[in-house]
Design an enzyme around this catalytic site. Structure first.
Site, PDB file in Angstrom:
ATOM      1  N   LEU A 214     -42.723  27.730  12.960  1.00  0.00           N
ATOM      2  CA  LEU A 214     -43.834  27.408  12.246  1.00  0.00           C
ATOM      3  C   LEU A 214     -43.996  25.790  12.161  1.00  0.00           C
ATOM      4  O   LEU A 214     -45.164  25.192  11.998  1.00  0.00           O
ATOM      5  CB  LEU A 214     -44.208  28.208  11.051  1.00  0.00           C
ATOM      6  CG  LEU A 214     -44.400  29.659  11.292  1.00  0.00           C
ATOM      7  CD1 LEU A 214     -44.323  30.589   9.970  1.00  0.00           C
ATOM      8  CD2 LEU A 214     -45.536  30.174  12.059  1.00  0.00           C
ATOM      9  N   GLY A 215     -42.964  25.392  11.761  1.00  0.00           N
ATOM     10  CA  GLY A 215     -42.963  23.950  11.443  1.00  0.00           C
ATOM     11  C   GLY A 215     -41.586  23.481  10.973  1.00  0.00           C
ATOM     12  O   GLY A 215     -40.591  24.470  10.893  1.00  0.00           O
TER      13      GLY A 215
ATOM     14  N   GLY B 191     -39.505  20.754   8.273  1.00  0.00           N
ATOM     15  CA  GLY B 191     -39.476  19.842   6.998  1.00  0.00           C
ATOM     16  C   GLY B 191     -38.213  18.957   7.138  1.00  0.00           C
ATOM     17  O   GLY B 191     -37.409  18.996   7.985  1.00  0.00           O
ATOM     18  N   GLY B 192     -37.987  18.228   5.993  1.00  0.00           N
ATOM     19  CA  GLY B 192     -36.972  17.336   5.936  1.00  0.00           C
ATOM     20  C   GLY B 192     -35.475  18.004   5.748  1.00  0.00           C
ATOM     21  O   GLY B 192     -34.569  17.559   6.377  1.00  0.00           O
ATOM     22  N   PHE B 193     -35.617  19.223   5.134  1.00  0.00           N
ATOM     23  CA  PHE B 193     -34.261  20.143   5.092  1.00  0.00           C
ATOM     24  C   PHE B 193     -34.178  21.325   6.042  1.00  0.00           C
ATOM     25  O   PHE B 193     -33.278  21.930   5.563  1.00  0.00           O
ATOM     26  CB  PHE B 193     -33.962  20.458   3.576  1.00  0.00           C
ATOM     27  CG  PHE B 193     -34.373  18.971   2.826  1.00  0.00           C
ATOM     28  CD1 PHE B 193     -33.385  17.994   3.051  1.00  0.00           C
ATOM     29  CD2 PHE B 193     -34.824  19.003   1.616  1.00  0.00           C
ATOM     30  CE1 PHE B 193     -33.389  16.804   2.267  1.00  0.00           C
ATOM     31  CE2 PHE B 193     -34.920  17.779   0.792  1.00  0.00           C
ATOM     32  CZ  PHE B 193     -34.344  16.902   1.141  1.00  0.00           C
ATOM     33  N   GLY B 194     -35.197  21.651   6.653  1.00  0.00           N
ATOM     34  CA  GLY B 194     -34.952  22.760   7.629  1.00  0.00           C
ATOM     35  C   GLY B 194     -36.367  23.267   8.206  1.00  0.00           C
ATOM     36  O   GLY B 194     -37.121  22.642   8.411  1.00  0.00           O
TER      37      GLY B 194
ATOM     38  N   VAL C 157     -38.955  26.211   9.492  1.00  0.00           N
ATOM     39  CA  VAL C 157     -39.867  27.328   9.017  1.00  0.00           C
ATOM     40  C   VAL C 157     -39.875  28.321  10.306  1.00  0.00           C
ATOM     41  O   VAL C 157     -40.743  27.750  11.020  1.00  0.00           O
ATOM     42  CB  VAL C 157     -40.938  27.124   8.051  1.00  0.00           C
ATOM     43  CG1 VAL C 157     -41.669  28.455   7.701  1.00  0.00           C
ATOM     44  CG2 VAL C 157     -40.404  26.425   7.080  1.00  0.00           C
TER      45      VAL C 157
ATOM     46  N   ASP D 152     -43.885  15.556  -3.849  1.00  0.00           N
ATOM     47  CA  ASP D 152     -43.783  15.585  -2.534  1.00  0.00           C
ATOM     48  C   ASP D 152     -45.184  16.166  -1.775  1.00  0.00           C
ATOM     49  O   ASP D 152     -44.953  16.799  -0.754  1.00  0.00           O
ATOM     50  CB  ASP D 152     -42.715  15.999  -1.812  1.00  0.00           C
ATOM     51  CG  ASP D 152     -42.440  15.533  -0.217  1.00  0.00           C
ATOM     52  OD1 ASP D 152     -43.089  14.690   0.283  1.00  0.00           O
ATOM     53  OD2 ASP D 152     -41.728  16.439   0.510  1.00  0.00           O
TER      54      ASP D 152
END
Length: 530
Positions: A352-353, A355-358, A360, A471
């Site tokens: 799905l997308g 981010g900075g740490f993982g 989804v 954020d």
């Protein structure tokens, strides 16, 4: 673990320095070139071929050839043949360095020899020999027209006789036969080696030809020179015969350098073994250090994982149990096997997308319910902090404009967060897509803005404790099936006490966005952060 990481590069640097020092010492032991004297072994000025006068074209060409071309360029390959001028004033010159000396010694020797032969000889045909090099010049092209004429340096007369000439003769014959059979067919036309001489250890020999002549002519020249050497010096403790096209020499001590070609292969093999052994020891040291570091990291990660699990909220008042999935009034805990099955083993088609740490992923539970699974980075400590922040904060938040955290899972390095599924993904998907942005009419935009504001108001004023998101950006605003905006991703959130309105921060957090300024300069902007 931080200190270990800090000092590990220094330790590896020390290992590298030890290897460098080891190789340096080995190179000193094997490759040092001895210092030679300024006096030539021999000088031959051939009067039968005529003289030249100072200031004549021949003399000028000779000076240009010897002091210019030969002195400057011989050291590059250890050998050079060249000519300068034309007609009766043309000069042919040749310089040869002993194959086992380095470039610096070769260049110095050729420069000294060039100057010496011009100072001591005014003939149109001459040769000069030093221990490390020789120079020949002539008014005629002598490069490949090999005619042997051996010379006996005065140093032969200074050698003492041996007490057992028959033993020396046997050792010499064996040694020279081997060298003479090898050198003519070597690329450098050079060979060195030694032979057992029981009463005095070993006898050492060297043979070399100039590289313009053929292998057959080199063999002929060496055989002739070895015959002269045997005649003059087989009773001595050493001897040398030189000529324009080849040289032979023997001594009862090792007078040549070991990195040369020829029968010094045993020493070369020993050198290679020493270098490999040093590299192996250094590699072993680095491997041991890395293994110890990895073990410590594993222990630290296991400890951090255990501590993290103890700090997370536990499922309470379990009401339903379906296989590996346990529901509670607050959250459920799910194991990795179930989450892998729900997301098709974290397939890219379910992504799905990111981010900075993982990343989804979309998942479907056995009962058909859709979920979003955030798989945090395995090796990021910030990922661990975000995991803890998300679980401990969102578990206490209940608002229609905040994404609901359904549960979590931990399995070894895997840290997973389970959210309610947002069918329309995130706000940035609509804002930055020319086609989808048309779906956001002013009514939809107002509803989204209003939803974000209500979510922030709840976090800042109504939740206990107060929470600052730090954020907030379009990718962290998710949209459900009805386009209701819900704030997500509380990994960088900060807790405020009930009456607190101001706080100091030790570091800037948020997401850095790059864009270009009006004149092409590089500018940066940050999302809302405290």
């Amino acid at each position: 673990m931080g200190l270990e990481l800090l000092f590990r590069p220094k330790k590896m640097a020390r290992d590298s320095n030890l290897v460098t020092f080891f190789l340096f010492v080995v190179s000193i032991l094997f490759f040092v070139t001895p210092i030679y004297g300024d006096n030539p072994l021999d000088l031959l000025c051939r009067p039968e071929n005529g003289n030249y006068t100072f200031g004549s074209p021949f003399r000028n060409n000779l000076e240009q050839l010897l002091l210019g071309n030969l002195a400057s360029n011989t050291a590059k390959k250890g050998f050079l043949s060249s000519s300068t001028g034309d007609g009766t004033d043309e000069v042919f010159g040749q310089a040869l360095c002993r194959r086992d000396v380095n470039r610096s010694a070769c260049g110095d020797c050729v420069r000294i020899a060039s100057q010496e032969i011009m100072n001591k000889c005014n003939k149109k045909d001459a040769d000069i020999w030093y221990e490390f090099c020789q120079i020949s010049y002539s008014y005629s092209n002598f490069f490949s027209a090999m005619t042997y004429q051996g010379q006996y340096p005065d140093s032969n007369n200074q050698k003492q006789d041996v007490s057992n000439p028959e033993e020396l003769s046997s050792a010499l014959n064996k040694l020279m036969d081997g060298l003479i059979s090898e050198a003519p067919w070597a690329s450098s036309m050079f060979a060195v080696g030694s032979s057992n001489f029981p009463s005095q250890g070993h006898v050492y020999g060297l043979v070399q030809c100039t590289r313009e002549i053929s292998g057959g002519d080199c063999n002929t020249c060496l055989v002739s020179a070895w015959g002269d050497l045997r005649t003059c010096c087989s009773l001595h403790q050493g001897g040398t015969v030189v000529s324009r096209y080849c040289n032979v020499r023997f001594e009862l001590y090792r007078f040549y350098n070991q990195h040369s070609e020829g029968l010094g292969k045993k020493r070369i093999i020993l050198l290679v073994i020493c270098i490999l052994a040093g590299a192996l020891l250094a590699s072993l040291g680095v491997w041991v250090a890395r293994r110890r570091w990895k073990r410590r990291m594993t222990r630290d990660e296991e400890r951090d994982e255990n501590e993290l699990i103890q700090e997370l909220p536990k499922p309470i008042e379990l009401s339903i149990s379906r296989g590996d999935l346990e529901y509670s009034d607050d959250m459920f805990v799910m194991d990795l096997v179930t989450l892998r099955a729900a997301t098709a083993n974290f397939s890219l088609t379910n992504k799905l997308g990111q981010g900075g740490f993982g990343i989804v992923y979309k998942g479907i539970l056995p009962d058909g319910n859709e979920i979003a699974v955030k798989r945090l980075s395995m090796k990021s400590w910030q990922g661990v902090e975000e995991f803890k922040n998300e679980v401990t904060l969102i578990a206490k938040l209940k608002h229609k404009n905040l994404v609901r955290l359904l549960g979590w899972g931990i399995d070894g390095h895997e840290k997973l967060l389970i959210y309610e599924y947002m069918a329309n993904k995130s706000l940035d998907v609509f804002l930055f897509d020319p086609m989808k942005s048309s779906q956001l009419d002013w009514g939809a935009r107002y509803s989204i803005i209003n939803g974000i504001a209500r979510g922030l108001l709840y976090l800042h004023e109504d939740s206990v404790p107060k929470i600052i998101h730090r954020d907030l950006k379009p990718s962290n605003v998710l949209l459900d099936i009805d386009m209701v905006a819900k704030i997500s991703d509380f990994g960088m959130a900060r807790i405020f006490s009930e009456k607190q309105n101001v706080a100091n921060t030790r570091r800037v957090v948020g997401t850095l966005h790059g864009f270009c300024g009006t004149k092409g300069e590089s500018l940066n902007s940050w999302t809302l952060s405290y």
